[in-house]
Design a protein around this motif. Structure first.
Motif, PDB file in Angstrom:
ATOM      1  N   THR A 219       0.859  -1.190   0.000  1.00  0.00           N
ATOM      2  CA  THR A 219       0.000   0.000   0.000  1.00  0.00           C
ATOM      3  C   THR A 219       0.896   1.241   0.000  1.00  0.00           C
ATOM      4  OG1 THR A 219      -1.723  -1.173   1.215  1.00  0.00           O
ATOM      5  CG2 THR A 219      -1.830   1.231   1.211  1.00  0.00           C
ATOM      6  N   SER A 266      -6.632  -8.161  -0.272  1.00  0.00           N
ATOM      7  CA  SER A 266      -7.017  -8.551   1.086  1.00  0.00           C
ATOM      8  C   SER A 266      -6.488  -7.603   2.146  1.00  0.00           C
ATOM      9  CB  SER A 266      -6.510  -9.973   1.383  1.00  0.00           C
ATOM     10  OG  SER A 266      -5.098 -10.035   1.281  1.00  0.00           O
ATOM     11  N   LYS A 270      -5.209  -0.922   3.002  1.00  0.00           N
ATOM     12  CA  LYS A 270      -5.716  -0.307   1.764  1.00  0.00           C
ATOM     13  C   LYS A 270      -7.207  -0.043   1.860  1.00  0.00           C
ATOM     14  CE  LYS A 270      -5.885  -0.909  -3.279  1.00  0.00           C
ATOM     15  NZ  LYS A 270      -7.288  -0.464  -3.374  1.00  0.00           N
ATOM     16  N   TRP A 271      -7.947  -0.993   2.407  1.00  0.00           N
ATOM     17  CA  TRP A 271      -9.400  -0.827   2.516  1.00  0.00           C
ATOM     18  C   TRP A 271      -9.739   0.359   3.411  1.00  0.00           C
ATOM     19  CZ3 TRP A 271     -13.147  -0.912   6.327  1.00  0.00           C
ATOM     20  CH2 TRP A 271     -14.473  -1.023   5.882  1.00  0.00           C
ATOM     21  N   ASP A 274      -9.065   3.564   1.607  1.00  0.00           N
ATOM     22  CA  ASP A 274     -10.104   3.806   0.596  1.00  0.00           C
ATOM     23  C   ASP A 274     -11.429   4.232   1.218  1.00  0.00           C
ATOM     24  OD1 ASP A 274      -8.327   3.144  -1.392  1.00  0.00           O
ATOM     25  OD2 ASP A 274      -9.053   1.079  -1.630  1.00  0.00           O
ATOM     26  N   GLN A 275     -11.617   3.964   2.511  1.00  0.00           N
ATOM     27  CA  GLN A 275     -12.839   4.405   3.207  1.00  0.00           C
ATOM     28  C   GLN A 275     -12.703   5.824   3.766  1.00  0.00           C
ATOM     29  OE1 GLN A 275     -15.421   2.192   2.850  1.00  0.00           O
ATOM     30  NE2 GLN A 275     -13.749   1.150   1.749  1.00  0.00           N
ATOM     31  N   HIS A 518     -11.677  -9.518   3.907  1.00  0.00           N
ATOM     32  CA  HIS A 518     -12.106  -8.400   3.070  1.00  0.00           C
ATOM     33  C   HIS A 518     -13.595  -8.524   2.745  1.00  0.00           C
ATOM     34  CE1 HIS A 518     -12.246  -5.534  -0.245  1.00  0.00           C
ATOM     35  NE2 HIS A 518     -11.047  -5.109   0.143  1.00  0.00           N
ATOM     36  N   SER A 520     -15.254  -7.930   0.178  1.00  0.00           N
ATOM     37  CA  SER A 520     -15.557  -8.450  -1.158  1.00  0.00           C
ATOM     38  C   SER A 520     -15.643  -9.969  -1.173  1.00  0.00           C
ATOM     39  CB  SER A 520     -14.490  -7.990  -2.160  1.00  0.00           C
ATOM     40  OG  SER A 520     -13.219  -8.536  -1.821  1.00  0.00           O
ATOM     41  N   TRP A 551     -15.436  -5.627   9.013  1.00  0.00           N
ATOM     42  CA  TRP A 551     -14.746  -4.368   8.731  1.00  0.00           C
ATOM     43  C   TRP A 551     -15.697  -3.179   8.559  1.00  0.00           C
ATOM     44  CZ3 TRP A 551     -10.409  -5.590   4.575  1.00  0.00           C
ATOM     45  CH2 TRP A 551      -9.514  -6.525   5.107  1.00  0.00           C
TER      46      TRP A 551
END
Length: 591
Positions: A219, A266, A270-271, A274-275, A518, A520, A551
């Protein structure tokens, strides 16, 4: 019409056999040039192991009536098993079956072949009876009982029919197909592992598939602070505006931080970025002899509390949201308690503990090593080096999940000669860190052995008496349902020691995989319940299960507890600190 068995390809077998012999020759030369050293030193007290087994067995024999009842029950179950063996179509339910998650007997022959089915059922039934035999002991010492159960479990894992050539159908087929070349090549694999000096069964994954900073821990971000214990990574924003309060992650010492930043698909880091979160991560140094005297106080003060100050400096935010995993969550709790004692709790916006303990009453299998004898032995063991080595820690963790982390690799590499598939999580697991002597001495005695952290004022750190009840900021505690390191019920008990009204979330899966979930993937699920009960079973009975990952639920909670308006995306260092190098940083890369 029965399909005829597949016959081996003679030329392919000859080629494989030739390659295997050449491989063995090279491995033998390498082994002779690099013979493994034989060390008799242990990090535990062997006499205490013998005493535990003796006392637990004495406790079994002290109940002759119960012993007779156990034997009669075993006789009935063995009779039923053999009856089912001869009349499988009439059995409504097998007398014994593998436990959930036991993948050793997945090959079809374990059910379709009477021979292999009898081996499997006999092993599983004998294992059940031996476990029940030990559990029936009147011995009250939890550590002794845990040690006896651990020894029995290791024995049962080792003698499983899956671990032997003639009693594993998959290995037998492979041996016939290759004319035994798989065993020659597998022996070469073993010699190569022994020559590394780290012992056998090391190749659990294809290490060549991953490169830190390229396709793992990649990341975008930079190191914005560094001292002798840690680096701090800040990650580049991907949204035009970000949440006002920054987020700081505290990892455990035993493994590097990037479990939460594996492959991009995963990566929790990064998630979160991005939030719209500004994410900072503590990256601990891999200590050596020079860190011998770095204790819990150093990791809390020079580590966590210093990191909080640096994140506040970079962002200009008065408070920081903290989250930590396993031991990192425990350190986070101690640091927050120190700030509360100093009247500086306003520096912490919220705290999240993931698979982390503050109540060490029940440590499951790990209780086997939580007693004075083993702690004393560990003190002596690490005295010369000044730390406990990462390889020793990895072997200990592997032993607790021997079928998944030891014997499956043994079968794959040494009996089947199969290359390990790439696994980012196993790559991270094997990329461990040492732990300094001073840290272990305090952590093992005050927290694990004496279990003092949950008692207000019983632990003194950085001149302050720690009292978790003074932590009144919003707290979320996250347990993992199949956690083999931090039992979800033990994690659940921790919420009664904090001030305010901590929220508890129960995630699916285990200690590591349950964290890396994750959204997704839509896997595992999680449970919530607003009930304030202190009874874990009652909480779970009334809990609502949600599909997918915890999450988003946690991220929503972070936003809900942030009183500030969103701010423009922050630059690395915030103009206050210089970017020292690209993430993940030299402390992770070992440079």
């Amino acid at each position: 019409m029965t399909k005829p068995p597949k016959m081996p390809n003679p030329q392919a077998s000859i080629d494989y056999l030739t390659d295997a012999c050449a491989k063995l020759s090279g491995a033998m030369q390498h082994f002779l040039q690099n013979p493994p050293s034989l060390s008799m030193a242990t990090s535990y007290d062997t006499s205490a192991v013998l005493a535990a087994m003796t006392d637990v067995m004495t406790g079994v024999m002290a109940q002759p009536q119960r012993l007779i009842e156990t034997q009669m029950k075993a006789f009935d179950e063995w009779s039923r098993m053999w009856q089912d063996m001869w009349t499988p179509g009439l059995a409504a339910k097998p007398a014994v079956a593998p436990e959930r998650g036991d993948r050793r007997f997945s090959d079809a022959d374990w059910e379709s072949s009477p021979f292999f089915r009898s081996l499997k059922d006999s092993h599983l039934l004998a294992a059940r009876h031996l476990r029940e035999f030990v559990q029936s002991s009147t011995e009250e010492d939890k550590s002794k009982r845990a040690m006896a159960e651990l020894i029995v479990e290791q024995y049962l894992n080792a003698v499983s029919p899956t671990n032997f050539i003639l009693t594993n159908p998959q290995v037998m087929r492979r041996t016939i197909d290759t004319c035994g070349a798989n065993l020659i090549a597998g022996f070469a694999n073993m010699l190569e592992d022994l020559a590394t000096g780290r012992g056998i069964v090391q190749r659990r994954t294809d290490d060549g598939a991953f490169r830190l900073g390229e396709n793992l821990a990649c990341t975008p971000g930079g190191v914005v602070f560094q001292n002798h214990l840690m680096q701090i990574n800040q990650y580049t924003a991907t949204t035009a505006s970000v949440r006002a309060r920054p987020l700081l992650y505290v990892p455990p010492l035993v493994n590097k931080y990037y479990m939460i930043d594996l492959q991009p698909a995963s990566s929790l880091v990064k998630w979160l970025v991005d939030q719209g979160h500004t994410v900072f991560v503590v990256s601990w140094v891999d200590p050596d002899e020079s860190h011998r005297d770095c204790g819990v106080e150093d990791y809390v003060g020079t580590g966590v509390i210093e990191a909080i100050e640096q994140v506040r400096k970079v962002t200009g935010s008065d408070a920081v949201d903290l989250f930590g995993f396993c031991m990192g969550g425990t350190l986070l709790s101690m640091a927050t308690a120190v700030l509360a004692a100093r009247g500086e709790l306003d520096k912490v916006g919220s705290a999240t503990l993931i698979g982390a303990l503050v109540d060490f009453t029940d440590m499951m299998e790990w209780s086997a090593f939580v007693n004075d004898a083993h702690v004393d032995a560990l003190d002596v063991h690490i005295g010369d080096k000044g730390y406990i080595a990462k390889d020793e820690l990895q072997r200990l963790f592997s032993m607790m999940r021997a079928n998944d982390l030891i014997w499956s690799s043994y079968i794959s590499h040494y009996l089947l000669d199969k290359e390990a598939p790439p696994s980012d999580l196993l790559f991270w697991f094997e990329d461990g860190s040492h732990i300094p002597e001073a840290f272990l001495r305090t952590y093992n005695r005050k927290l694990l052995l004496e279990d003092k952290l949950r008692e207000p004022g019983a632990v003194t750190l950085l001149g302050e008496h720690l009292d978790l009840t003074q932590i009144t900021v919003p707290v979320t505690i996250i347990g993992l349902k199949d956690d083999h390191v931090s039992s979800w019920k033990s994690v659940f008990r921790g919420r009664q020691y904090f001030g305010g009204e901590p929220i508890y979330i129960l995630g699916g899966s285990g200690h590591n995989a349950g964290v890396i979930n994750h959204p997704s993937r839509k896997k595992h699920g999680f449970w919530t319940n607003a009930d304030k009960t202190t009874d874990a079973d009652a909480w779970f009975a009334g809990a609502q299960k949600h599909e997918g990952s915890w999450w988003p639920h946690w991220s929503d909670w972070l936003y809900a507890n942030d009183p500030g308006e969103e701010v423009p995306a922050r630059k690395l260092g915030g103009g206050k600190l210089k970017v020292l190098e690209k993430a993940p940083g030299s402390y992770v890369l070992g440079a």
